[in-house]
Design a protein around this motif. Structure first.
Motif, PDB file in Angstrom:
ATOM      1  N   ALA A  91       0.818  -1.213   0.000  1.00 41.44           N
ATOM      2  CA  ALA A  91       0.000   0.000   0.000  1.00 41.44           C
ATOM      3  C   ALA A  91       0.850   1.261   0.000  1.00 41.44           C
ATOM      4  O   ALA A  91       0.369   2.340  -0.363  1.00 41.44           O
ATOM      5  CB  ALA A  91      -0.924   0.007   1.217  1.00 41.44           C
ATOM      6  N   ASP A  92       2.111   1.143   0.397  1.00 42.18           N
ATOM      7  CA  ASP A  92       3.015   2.295   0.387  1.00 42.18           C
ATOM      8  C   ASP A  92       3.906   2.293  -0.852  1.00 42.18           C
ATOM      9  O   ASP A  92       4.069   3.317  -1.511  1.00 42.18           O
ATOM     10  CB  ASP A  92       3.896   2.281   1.647  1.00 42.18           C
ATOM     11  CG  ASP A  92       3.102   2.513   2.917  1.00 42.18           C
ATOM     12  OD1 ASP A  92       2.556   3.614   3.066  1.00 42.18           O
ATOM     13  OD2 ASP A  92       3.015   1.589   3.745  1.00 42.18           O
ATOM     14  N   VAL A  93       4.486   1.145  -1.148  1.00 37.72           N
ATOM     15  CA  VAL A  93       5.474   1.057  -2.227  1.00 37.72           C
ATOM     16  C   VAL A  93       4.862   1.333  -3.594  1.00 37.72           C
ATOM     17  O   VAL A  93       5.340   2.192  -4.347  1.00 37.72           O
ATOM     18  CB  VAL A  93       6.136  -0.339  -2.236  1.00 37.72           C
ATOM     19  CG1 VAL A  93       7.076  -0.461  -3.442  1.00 37.72           C
ATOM     20  CG2 VAL A  93       6.902  -0.583  -0.941  1.00 37.72           C
ATOM     21  N   LEU A  94       3.807   0.606  -3.935  1.00 40.39           N
ATOM     22  CA  LEU A  94       3.265   0.695  -5.290  1.00 40.39           C
ATOM     23  C   LEU A  94       2.750   2.087  -5.656  1.00 40.39           C
ATOM     24  O   LEU A  94       3.087   2.603  -6.730  1.00 40.39           O
ATOM     25  CB  LEU A  94       2.173  -0.360  -5.487  1.00 40.39           C
ATOM     26  CG  LEU A  94       2.650  -1.810  -5.349  1.00 40.39           C
ATOM     27  CD1 LEU A  94       1.487  -2.770  -5.523  1.00 40.39           C
ATOM     28  CD2 LEU A  94       3.743  -2.125  -6.353  1.00 40.39           C
ATOM     29  N   PRO A  95       1.948   2.740  -4.787  1.00 37.34           N
ATOM     30  CA  PRO A  95       1.494   4.083  -5.147  1.00 37.34           C
ATOM     31  C   PRO A  95       2.646   5.070  -5.341  1.00 37.34           C
ATOM     32  O   PRO A  95       2.580   5.941  -6.217  1.00 37.34           O
ATOM     33  CB  PRO A  95       0.618   4.487  -3.963  1.00 37.34           C
ATOM     34  CG  PRO A  95       0.135   3.192  -3.390  1.00 37.34           C
ATOM     35  CD  PRO A  95       1.299   2.262  -3.549  1.00 37.34           C
ATOM     36  N   ALA A 131      14.390  -5.360  -0.017  1.00 33.45           N
ATOM     37  CA  ALA A 131      13.061  -5.803   0.411  1.00 33.45           C
ATOM     38  C   ALA A 131      11.984  -5.222  -0.495  1.00 33.45           C
ATOM     39  O   ALA A 131      11.038  -5.901  -0.892  1.00 33.45           O
ATOM     40  CB  ALA A 131      12.804  -5.396   1.864  1.00 33.45           C
ATOM     41  N   VAL A 132      12.131  -3.951  -0.834  1.00 36.43           N
ATOM     42  CA  VAL A 132      11.149  -3.287  -1.678  1.00 36.43           C
ATOM     43  C   VAL A 132      11.211  -3.838  -3.098  1.00 36.43           C
ATOM     44  O   VAL A 132      10.185  -4.061  -3.742  1.00 36.43           O
ATOM     45  CB  VAL A 132      11.380  -1.764  -1.687  1.00 36.43           C
ATOM     46  CG1 VAL A 132      10.529  -1.082  -2.746  1.00 36.43           C
ATOM     47  CG2 VAL A 132      11.068  -1.189  -0.310  1.00 36.43           C
ATOM     48  N   ALA A 133      12.420  -4.072  -3.592  1.00 42.78           N
ATOM     49  CA  ALA A 133      12.571  -4.601  -4.953  1.00 42.78           C
ATOM     50  C   ALA A 133      11.887  -5.954  -5.089  1.00 42.78           C
ATOM     51  O   ALA A 133      11.183  -6.216  -6.071  1.00 42.78           O
ATOM     52  CB  ALA A 133      14.053  -4.726  -5.305  1.00 42.78           C
ATOM     53  N   GLY A 134      12.081  -6.826  -4.091  1.00 37.30           N
ATOM     54  CA  GLY A 134      11.446  -8.139  -4.150  1.00 37.30           C
ATOM     55  C   GLY A 134       9.934  -8.038  -4.134  1.00 37.30           C
ATOM     56  O   GLY A 134       9.236  -8.704  -4.897  1.00 37.30           O
ATOM     57  N   ARG A 135       9.415  -7.180  -3.277  1.00 36.44           N
ATOM     58  CA  ARG A 135       7.961  -7.001  -3.184  1.00 36.44           C
ATOM     59  C   ARG A 135       7.412  -6.419  -4.485  1.00 36.44           C
ATOM     60  O   ARG A 135       6.396  -6.864  -5.015  1.00 36.44           O
ATOM     61  CB  ARG A 135       7.642  -6.082  -2.015  1.00 36.44           C
ATOM     62  CG  ARG A 135       6.158  -5.848  -1.802  1.00 36.44           C
ATOM     63  CD  ARG A 135       5.951  -4.897  -0.629  1.00 36.44           C
ATOM     64  NE  ARG A 135       6.389  -5.491   0.621  1.00 36.44           N
ATOM     65  CZ  ARG A 135       5.638  -6.294   1.362  1.00 36.44           C
ATOM     66  NH1 ARG A 135       4.418  -6.610   0.956  1.00 36.44           N
ATOM     67  NH2 ARG A 135       6.089  -6.791   2.481  1.00 36.44           N
ATOM     68  N   LEU A 136       8.102  -5.419  -5.012  1.00 40.90           N
ATOM     69  CA  LEU A 136       7.621  -4.750  -6.214  1.00 40.90           C
ATOM     70  C   LEU A 136       7.646  -5.678  -7.420  1.00 40.90           C
ATOM     71  O   LEU A 136       6.689  -5.747  -8.190  1.00 40.90           O
ATOM     72  CB  LEU A 136       8.479  -3.512  -6.490  1.00 40.90           C
ATOM     73  CG  LEU A 136       8.038  -2.608  -7.627  1.00 40.90           C
ATOM     74  CD1 LEU A 136       6.671  -2.012  -7.322  1.00 40.90           C
ATOM     75  CD2 LEU A 136       9.058  -1.500  -7.843  1.00 40.90           C
ATOM     76  N   MET A 137       8.734  -6.412  -7.579  1.00 40.68           N
ATOM     77  CA  MET A 137       8.832  -7.318  -8.725  1.00 40.68           C
ATOM     78  C   MET A 137       7.781  -8.406  -8.659  1.00 40.68           C
ATOM     79  O   MET A 137       7.195  -8.784  -9.672  1.00 40.68           O
ATOM     80  CB  MET A 137      10.231  -7.937  -8.789  1.00 40.68           C
ATOM     81  CG  MET A 137      11.323  -6.946  -9.164  1.00 40.68           C
ATOM     82  SD  MET A 137      10.983  -6.072 -10.722  1.00 40.68           S
ATOM     83  CE  MET A 137      11.034  -7.446 -11.872  1.00 40.68           C
ATOM     84  N   GLY A 138       7.529  -8.907  -7.444  1.00 43.12           N
ATOM     85  CA  GLY A 138       6.500  -9.936  -7.306  1.00 43.12           C
ATOM     86  C   GLY A 138       5.136  -9.436  -7.720  1.00 43.12           C
ATOM     87  O   GLY A 138       4.361 -10.137  -8.362  1.00 43.12           O
ATOM     88  N   ARG A 139       4.830  -8.185  -7.371  1.00 47.42           N
ATOM     89  CA  ARG A 139       3.531  -7.632  -7.733  1.00 47.42           C
ATOM     90  C   ARG A 139       3.447  -7.239  -9.206  1.00 47.42           C
ATOM     91  O   ARG A 139       2.421  -7.397  -9.844  1.00 47.42           O
ATOM     92  CB  ARG A 139       3.228  -6.406  -6.865  1.00 47.42           C
ATOM     93  CG  ARG A 139       2.901  -6.727  -5.433  1.00 47.42           C
ATOM     94  CD  ARG A 139       1.635  -7.573  -5.333  1.00 47.42           C
ATOM     95  NE  ARG A 139       0.481  -6.873  -5.890  1.00 47.42           N
ATOM     96  CZ  ARG A 139      -0.333  -6.111  -5.183  1.00 47.42           C
ATOM     97  NH1 ARG A 139      -0.120  -5.933  -3.899  1.00 47.42           N
ATOM     98  NH2 ARG A 139      -1.371  -5.525  -5.763  1.00 47.42           N
ATOM     99  N   LEU A 140       4.532  -6.708  -9.742  1.00 49.93           N
ATOM    100  CA  LEU A 140       4.497  -6.235 -11.123  1.00 49.93           C
ATOM    101  C   LEU A 140       4.503  -7.374 -12.135  1.00 49.93           C
ATOM    102  O   LEU A 140       4.062  -7.200 -13.262  1.00 49.93           O
ATOM    103  CB  LEU A 140       5.677  -5.306 -11.395  1.00 49.93           C
ATOM    104  CG  LEU A 140       5.630  -3.968 -10.649  1.00 49.93           C
ATOM    105  CD1 LEU A 140       6.808  -3.097 -11.057  1.00 49.93           C
ATOM    106  CD2 LEU A 140       4.326  -3.238 -10.950  1.00 49.93           C
ATOM    107  N   ARG A 141       5.011  -8.533 -11.728  1.00 50.42           N
ATOM    108  CA  ARG A 141       4.992  -9.670 -12.653  1.00 50.42           C
ATOM    109  C   ARG A 141       3.583 -10.184 -12.869  1.00 50.42           C
ATOM    110  O   ARG A 141       3.227 -10.654 -13.928  1.00 50.42           O
ATOM    111  CB  ARG A 141       5.846 -10.811 -12.099  1.00 50.42           C
ATOM    112  CG  ARG A 141       7.338 -10.592 -12.237  1.00 50.42           C
ATOM    113  CD  ARG A 141       8.075 -11.900 -11.993  1.00 50.42           C
ATOM    114  NE  ARG A 141       9.497 -11.666 -11.902  1.00 50.42           N
ATOM    115  CZ  ARG A 141      10.189 -11.698 -10.768  1.00 50.42           C
ATOM    116  NH1 ARG A 141       9.564 -11.915  -9.632  1.00 50.42           N
ATOM    117  NH2 ARG A 141      11.485 -11.505 -10.773  1.00 50.42           N
TER     118      ARG A 141
END
Length: 216
Positions: A91-95, A131-141
């Protein structure tokens, strides 16, 4: 000689602002051009000081960081925004990334990492904490994955028997097909559910509502 990176610090906590200001002021490679307590103040300071990089917190009273990032990008400001926050949830990273942030770091980052990140942001490079890169890549894939292919009736029958504890041989006997055919159906099930074994297939099927306790 390379000119110093012009830096604007945005954080609602005075201690954090002062600490960051002190850290970067002591480095000849940086010039701290200002510090703001919220997004609205940051927008005014960006217009007046023309920083190269804005070090932006996210959760602030008044105008939050994501809103400020969107306003900066929408205004055509050349300043790069590097998020520095405590929070790494979706909710913080993606926006923040979608709003136009160049990078995203957590406040527990070592000093050297933060300095490198600000320099990289000034060059227009994306910088993400691991940590953010892993979360972001997982969601963007996820949006780029092919649409889920439904299981066929026979595949559901095989999976139902497997969920009830049947072996491949027992499932084959119940369905009047060969054991090899059961294995083939299971391989198709694994591929469609994105799993690698029987237990994971059963768990995924229950999770998606393909199997229900006491049901098929």
């Amino acid at each position: 000689m390379t000119p110093p990176v012009r830096l604007l610090i945005v954080d609602d906590h005075p201690v954090v602002r002062d600490g960051l200001r002190g850290m970067f002021t002591g480095d000849p490679g940086f010039e701290v051009v200002g510090a703001a307590a919220d997004g609205a103040e940051a927008l005014v300071l960006v217009a007046n000081t023309s920083p190269d990089v804005v070090l932006m917190d996210l959760r602030m009273p008044g105008m939050d960081g994501v809103t400020a990032i969107g306003r900066l990008v929408g205004s055509g400001s050349p300043a790069k925004v590097l998020v520095l926050t405590t929070y790494d949830t979706d909710a913080d990273v993606l926006p923040a990334i979608e709003a136009g942030a160049t990078g995203y770091l957590l406040k527990d980052a070592p000093r050297e990492e933060l300095v490198r990140a600000v320099r990289a942001a000034a060059r227009g490079e994306s910088v993400l904490s691991p940590a953010v890169a892993g979360r972001l890549m997982g969601r963007l894939r996820a949006p780029h994955q092919p649409a889920e292919e439904p299981l066929s009736q026979r595949e559901l029958e095989v999976l139902t028997l497997v969920a009830r504890g049947s072996s491949n041989r027992e499932a084959a006997a119940r369905l009047f097909i060969s054991e090899a055919t059961v294995k083939t159906h299971l391989l198709h099930v694994y591929a469609k559910l994105g799993v690698n074994d029987r237990a994971a297939a059963v768990a995924a099927a229950y999770d998606r509502g393909l199997l229900t306790p006491g049901g098929r």
